[in-house]
Design a protein around this motif. Structure first.
Motif, mmCIF file in Angstrom:
data_model
loop_
_atom_site.group_PDB
_atom_site.id
_atom_site.type_symbol
_atom_site.label_atom_id
_atom_site.label_comp_id
_atom_site.label_asym_id
_atom_site.label_seq_id
_atom_site.Cartn_x
_atom_site.Cartn_y
_atom_site.Cartn_z
ATOM 1 N N UNK A 286 0.825 -1.212 0.000
ATOM 2 C CA UNK A 286 0.000 0.000 0.000
ATOM 3 C C UNK A 286 0.863 1.267 0.000
ATOM 4 N N UNK A 287 2.089 1.137 -0.497
ATOM 5 C CA UNK A 287 3.035 2.257 -0.454
ATOM 6 C C UNK A 287 2.563 3.451 -1.275
ATOM 7 N N UNK A 288 1.711 3.231 -2.267
ATOM 8 C CA UNK A 288 1.268 4.332 -3.122
ATOM 9 C C UNK A 288 0.540 5.413 -2.332
ATOM 10 N N UNK A 289 -0.062 5.036 -1.230
ATOM 11 C CA UNK A 289 -0.818 6.014 -0.448
ATOM 12 C C UNK A 289 0.097 6.956 0.333
ATOM 13 N N UNK A 290 1.369 6.644 0.372
ATOM 14 C CA UNK A 290 2.337 7.512 1.044
ATOM 15 C C UNK A 290 2.976 8.514 0.086
ATOM 16 N N UNK A 291 2.597 8.437 -1.193
ATOM 17 C CA UNK A 291 3.171 9.362 -2.168
ATOM 18 C C UNK A 291 2.689 10.789 -1.898
ATOM 19 N N UNK A 292 3.572 11.730 -2.084
ATOM 20 C CA UNK A 292 3.189 13.132 -1.937
ATOM 21 C C UNK A 292 2.489 13.603 -3.197
ATOM 22 N N UNK A 293 1.655 14.603 -3.062
ATOM 23 C CA UNK A 293 1.008 15.190 -4.223
ATOM 24 C C UNK A 293 -0.302 14.558 -4.615
ATOM 25 N N UNK A 294 -0.765 13.544 -3.876
ATOM 26 C CA UNK A 294 -2.057 12.936 -4.195
ATOM 27 C C UNK A 294 -3.180 13.886 -3.799
ATOM 28 N N UNK A 295 -4.142 14.090 -4.692
ATOM 29 C CA UNK A 295 -5.304 14.894 -4.341
ATOM 30 C C UNK A 295 -6.286 14.054 -3.534
ATOM 31 N N UNK A 296 -7.234 14.716 -2.904
ATOM 32 C CA UNK A 296 -8.271 14.011 -2.154
ATOM 33 C C UNK A 296 -9.049 13.082 -3.085
ATOM 34 N N UNK A 297 -9.354 13.567 -4.286
ATOM 35 C CA UNK A 297 -10.102 12.776 -5.261
ATOM 36 C C UNK A 297 -9.317 11.520 -5.651
ATOM 37 N N UNK A 298 -8.033 11.664 -5.886
ATOM 38 C CA UNK A 298 -7.206 10.513 -6.257
ATOM 39 C C UNK A 298 -7.108 9.506 -5.121
ATOM 40 N N UNK A 299 -6.946 10.014 -3.894
ATOM 41 C CA UNK A 299 -6.858 9.111 -2.740
ATOM 42 C C UNK A 299 -8.128 8.287 -2.586
ATOM 43 N N UNK A 300 -9.281 8.944 -2.706
ATOM 44 C CA UNK A 300 -10.543 8.231 -2.528
ATOM 45 C C UNK A 300 -10.782 7.238 -3.655
ATOM 46 N N UNK A 301 -10.418 7.621 -4.879
ATOM 47 C CA UNK A 301 -10.568 6.693 -5.998
ATOM 48 C C UNK A 301 -9.666 5.474 -5.810
ATOM 49 N N UNK A 302 -8.440 5.707 -5.362
ATOM 50 C CA UNK A 302 -7.524 4.591 -5.094
ATOM 51 C C UNK A 302 -8.036 3.706 -3.970
ATOM 52 N N UNK A 303 -8.542 4.320 -2.908
ATOM 53 C CA UNK A 303 -9.082 3.522 -1.799
ATOM 54 C C UNK A 303 -10.242 2.652 -2.286
ATOM 55 N N UNK A 304 -11.093 3.218 -3.131
ATOM 56 C CA UNK A 304 -12.210 2.446 -3.668
ATOM 57 C C UNK A 304 -11.694 1.236 -4.442
ATOM 58 N N UNK A 305 -10.691 1.430 -5.281
ATOM 59 C CA UNK A 305 -10.132 0.309 -6.036
ATOM 60 C C UNK A 305 -9.504 -0.720 -5.115
ATOM 61 N N UNK A 306 -8.688 -0.272 -4.177
ATOM 62 C CA UNK A 306 -7.988 -1.201 -3.289
ATOM 63 C C UNK A 306 -8.955 -1.918 -2.347
ATOM 64 N N UNK A 307 -10.025 -1.249 -1.967
ATOM 65 C CA UNK A 307 -10.978 -1.867 -1.038
ATOM 66 C C UNK A 307 -11.642 -3.088 -1.660
ATOM 67 N N UNK A 308 -11.855 -3.053 -3.000
ATOM 68 C CA UNK A 308 -12.677 -4.102 -3.613
ATOM 69 C C UNK A 308 -11.973 -4.899 -4.708
ATOM 70 N N UNK A 309 -10.765 -4.548 -5.082
ATOM 71 C CA UNK A 309 -10.094 -5.354 -6.100
ATOM 72 C C UNK A 309 -9.646 -6.692 -5.505
ATOM 73 N N UNK A 310 -9.568 -7.746 -6.332
ATOM 74 C CA UNK A 310 -9.067 -9.029 -5.840
ATOM 75 C C UNK A 310 -7.672 -8.862 -5.240
ATOM 76 N N UNK A 311 -7.393 -9.637 -4.224
ATOM 77 C CA UNK A 311 -6.082 -9.572 -3.583
ATOM 78 C C UNK A 311 -4.972 -9.793 -4.608
ATOM 79 N N UNK A 312 -5.224 -10.641 -5.587
ATOM 80 C CA UNK A 312 -4.205 -10.927 -6.606
ATOM 81 C C UNK A 312 -3.790 -9.663 -7.349
ATOM 82 N N UNK A 313 -4.734 -8.752 -7.599
ATOM 83 C CA UNK A 313 -4.384 -7.521 -8.313
ATOM 84 C C UNK A 313 -3.463 -6.647 -7.475
ATOM 85 N N UNK A 314 -3.734 -6.565 -6.183
ATOM 86 C CA UNK A 314 -2.871 -5.779 -5.292
ATOM 87 C C UNK A 314 -1.471 -6.368 -5.258
ATOM 88 N N UNK A 315 -1.394 -7.691 -5.287
ATOM 89 C CA UNK A 315 -0.112 -8.363 -5.197
ATOM 90 C C UNK A 315 0.658 -8.355 -6.510
#
Length: 878
Positions: free
Chosen positions: A50-79
């Motif tokens: 989940x290192x991408x969430x520590x990147x600087x410069x992420x907007x609120x919109x980008x963070x929430x969109x990423x959280x939505x993807x990570x919350x529901x994508x198959x574990x295999x995709x994250x890996x």
């Protein structure tokens, strides 16, 4: 100065609003996503996923969109993919939303679930969204949303055409590279293309047809508030039109899997940690609700019984929905108005029956028998009646002609690209320079299609002393692997495999392919996890590898219901996976350590080899062999058409497992071959299923059960049912109708070509998927048609269709075929006489005699039409 201050304030406000803008404006839903995201994160503590969430410069919109993807994508995709990959997809999606004129009109929930998600179904993921967007934006500039959808499908057809392939779904960019794909690949490719420019899209899927075998997938696009369907890579002049308008109306179930927790207007069939499965059948076909009530031997409701709703397809019962009975013993489903087979299990009890949707509001199944107490029975299965999904727009002849002109242009564009593929003859020239003079290797290069340069690079960069082994590697991977695997991956497996003199080396150590995972380098990385001493000990005792997996890997099947495979190195890094990825990892790890391992073809059990093949049990003690007995199956009524029934053509066998589920066995061969002597089987109770598909799509099935006991031989009888009344005169045609022969010359009458007796007339749609299926089926049944010896005249609606058709694409066609152009409008006349929905849904096949009496007709998509016509012919010859 005053204007400068105002401008500065406006810029500041705009900048602030953009950086603080919510991707999810519903606070409650946003909180739910955050909760699910944190739960997912807690389950994956290893690998810095989940290192991408520590990147600087992420907007609120980008963070929430990423959280939505990570919350529901198959574990295999994250890996399997790093965070930067998903951030790129998010930014591309948000960018096109702002750029495309329809972006502001798309509701937030529709964009969230049908534009943002990268995954469509079970395809390998890549950056196609970004690549496609750059090419498509200019092509659709200034178009309405509707016209953009139609144009994008033309673009898709320009790049990809239908052909059957294996069940691994390759990535969209790989589909472009190889220029073909099956319907599941075409539809994921097309959905990706639409989403790349901000158009909501989803894949529609019939898990199994009821009136014929196989299945199909197509696309729906959201246009100005409404969903419209069309065939992927199969452009039509309007939306809601495709060759499957008829078959879809006969479907028992049509569904789509919506990414995340979706609360739309459609009926929800299933909710999982990754997706919401919704039922879209009411948009295509008449439906009815049906219920199953499960009771015990005393007529008491049984709660929490597993109820499988199953469709007969391909000589087996395929589960399309698995539910649990409620407090009243009930389980419900809305489906097409046809028959489903119902299989119920709980504990050591099982039961079965037939539910006829539209006739039965409820059926009762008594759960009072163990599998060994079940007895055989006949089963008549009736699919939904024929119909056609209506098309709202009128398609004029001018629109058809313009569409055909564009299709021809697109074929030419694709053809120019295909001309860059290496041929076998050209490959031989390249191979001779490498000291390889083997036509089979040249055939592999030709089969690699757009990936041929990677395969040639692999062979070129391999030292001469390793080239024989390199060729072995190319021979053991699948044809599809040849089409999307980089040279670097093949080179890694060649260099990193432990050499062995074992006769199992080529297929079970060198071979990198295990399941449906994307091929990646893994052997050195996995081997380096262990000390040389462990590797040596494991080679002597592979149980050490089993124990390591049991101890180190945590299973989270609930977070991967789509069964997306994690790459072996990803599993090693995260130490978390689903059962399927664990099995792939185990086999990959064994092969990395020089231990032969495989998935056994009949039972699908995981095995390693150490003096003998050993079944792996990750929950208990591994046994060399489970208790076994044997069975003999007899067939007492051979016919001219079925002298020796063949597995998967005439019958199948399934084992009732310890959980009461039907598990199909993957045998090959005929009754005479399989049961020449008693066939060894694991102990347990089995279902022997046969089925005769009739011309109207109905099935005459027979189910028999037999129980195999340890050390004993069971006996079973195969019964293949036939109808005495299925052949009848259903219409008439003019046998003197004229056609223009393909070789030119004056028009000829059908009868002057066929002579007296029965014959087959077909009207084909060149380069259309249903026609391709039919031609492949006819080629497979060529021996039967050649033996029959009667004429088969295959006509095209126009000269253009004939010119686009290439019989060489279908190997082994019967020698009794004559090609031509339908200049007498035979298709129109047949549609009128036989009450077909229209004359444009192709192919149309009839069997008729010299008096013009028609005894058989088939229109559109029919799997196994070659065998189906031979069955009719067999009855005519009796």
């Amino acid at each position: 100065m005053k204007h400068c201050v105002i401008l500065f304030v406006l810029v500041l406000l705009v900048g602030t609003s953009c950086s603080d803008r919510h991707f999810i404006t519903d606070a409650d839903y946003r909180a739910q996503v955050e909760q699910d995201f944190e739960a997912k994160k807690a389950l994956l503590p290893h690998g810095d996923l989940f290192a991408v969430f520590d990147k600087s410069g992420l907007t609120q919109e980008e963070k929430e969109a990423l959280r939505f993807l990570y919350a529901y994508m198959p574990v295999a995709d994250i890996m399997n993919k790093d965070g930067d990959f998903f951030l790129q997809q998010v930014r591309s999606s948000l960018q096109v939303k702002n750029e495309m004129e329809w972006g502001a009109r798309i509701p937030e929930t529709v964009f969230r679930h049908f534009v943002l998600p990268v995954r469509v179904n079970n395809e390998d993921l890549d950056s196609a969204r970004v690549v496609f967007a750059e090419e498509l934006k200019a092509r659709i500039k200034g178009m309405s949303m509707r016209d953009a959808v139609l144009e994008i499908n033309h673009w898709c057809h320009e790049h990809v055409v239908y052909t059957p392939t294996d069940m691994r779904t390759i990535a969209p960019l790989a589909i472009v590279k190889t220029a073909w794909g099956r319907c599941g690949e075409e539809s994921t490719f097309t959905v990706t293309a639409l989403r790349s420019v901000g158009i909501p899209a989803r894949q529609i899927y019939t898990p199994r047809w009821a009136h014929t075998d196989s299945n199909h997938a197509w696309v729906e696009a959201w246009v100005d508030g409404k969903w419209y369907f069309f065939g992927a890579c199969e452009p039509e002049p309007v939306l809601n039109l495709g060759w499957f308008n008829g078959p879809a109306c006969r479907a028992m179930l049509l569904h789509t899997r919506v990414f995340g927790k979706y609360n739309g207007p459609e009926e929800v069939m299933m909710r999982t940690a990754n997706f919401t499965e919704i039922n879209v059948l009411p948009d295509y076909a008449p439906t009815a609700a049906g219920a199953v009530t499960v009771v015990d031997g005393n007529d008491n409701p049984v709660k929490d019984a597993t109820v499988e709703f199953m469709i007969y397809n391909g000589l087996s019962f395929s589960s399309v929905l698995s539910g649990q009975s409620d407090d009243k013993g009930r389980c419900r489903l809305t489906a097409g108005k046809g028959d489903m087979f119902i299989w119920v299990s709980k504990g050591d009890k099982v039961g079965c029956g037939k539910l006829s949707f539209g006739k039965d509001e409820n059926i009762t199944i008594v759960l009072d028998k163990t599998p060994s107490q079940l007895t055989g029975f006949d089963l008549d299965i009736v699919p939904p009646v024929p119909g056609v999904v209506p098309t709202a727009e009128v398609v004029t002849d001018e629109m058809k002609r313009e569409n055909e002109r564009r299709l021809a242009e697109e074929d030419a564009v694709r053809g120019a690209y295909l001309a860059t593929f290496i041929t076998a003859d050209e490959a031989m020239e390249e191979l001779r320079d490498l000291g390889i003079n083997d036509r089979r290797v040249a055939d592999l290069l030709e089969a690699s299609r757009g990936n041929w340069r990677e395969i040639l690079q692999f062979l070129t960069e391999t030292p001469p002393e390793q080239r024989e082994q390199a060729v072995d590697l190319l021979n053991v991977v699948s044809r599809k692997d040849l089409q999307d695997t980089p040279a670097s991956v093949l080179k890694a497996h060649l260099d990193e495999t432990i050499n062995s003199e074992s006769p199992l080396y080529m297929y079970h150590i060198l071979n990198p392919r295990v399941g449906s995972e994307l091929l990646t380098p893994y052997k050195k990385a996995l081997r380096d996890m262990f000390t040389p001493d462990f590797v040596e000990q494991a080679q002597k005792n592979p149980e050490l590898v089993v124990e390591w997996c049991k101890k180190e890997l945590t299973l989270i099947d609930e977070l991967n219901p789509q069964r997306i495979m994690s790459c072996p190195v990803s599993v090693a890094r995260a130490r978390v996976c689903d059962t399927g990825s664990r099995d792939v990892f185990f086999i990959a790890l064994c092969r990395s350590l020089g231990i032969p391992a495989r998935t056994e073809s009949v039972t699908r059990r995981i095995q390693y080899y150490s003096d003998a093949w050993h079944n792996v049990d990750f929950t208990g003690v591994t046994e060399t062999n489970l208790p076994q007995g044997s069975v003999t199956v007899s067939f007492d009524h051979p016919t001219k058409l079925i002298p020796d029934p063949v597995y998967r053509q005439h019958f199948t066998i399934s084992r009732i497992d310890e959980n009461g589920k039907l598990q199909a066995r993957n045998y090959r061969g005929s009754i005479g071959i399989l049961f020449k002597k008693p066939l060894t089987m694991d102990v347990g109770t089995y279902m022997l299923l046969s089925g005769t598909r009739m011309a109207d799509g109905s099935v005459l099935a027979h189910i028999e059960f037999f129980t195999v006991e340890e050390g004993k031989t069971a006996k079973a009888q195969l019964i293949i049912r036939e109808s005495k009344d299925d052949i009848q005169v259903i219409g008439s045609m003019d046998p003197e109708a004229l056609y223009r022969p393909a070789e030119g010359g004056d028009p000829k009458s059908l009868l002057s070509t066929t002579g007296r007796g029965y014959f087959i007339i077909g009207i084909l749609g060149s380069r259309q998927e249903p026609t391709n299926h039919a031609m492949n089926d006819i080629a497979r049944a060529a021996a039967g048609f050649n033996s029959w010896g009667r004429s088969m005249i295959l006509l095209f609606p126009n000269e253009q269709g004939l010119a686009q058709f290439d019989a060489d694409e279908f190997k082994g066609l019967p020698g009794t075929i004559t090609y031509g152009v339908d200049i007498s409008h035979v298709a129109d006349r047949l549609a009128n006489v036989l009450h077909l929905p229209d004359a444009d849904t192709l192919p149309i096949f009839i069997i008729a005699d010299s008096f013009g009496r028609i005894v058989y007709v088939s229109q559109g998509y029919t799997i196994g039409i070659g065998d189906e016509m031979l069955k009719v012919i067999g009855k005519l010859e009796q």
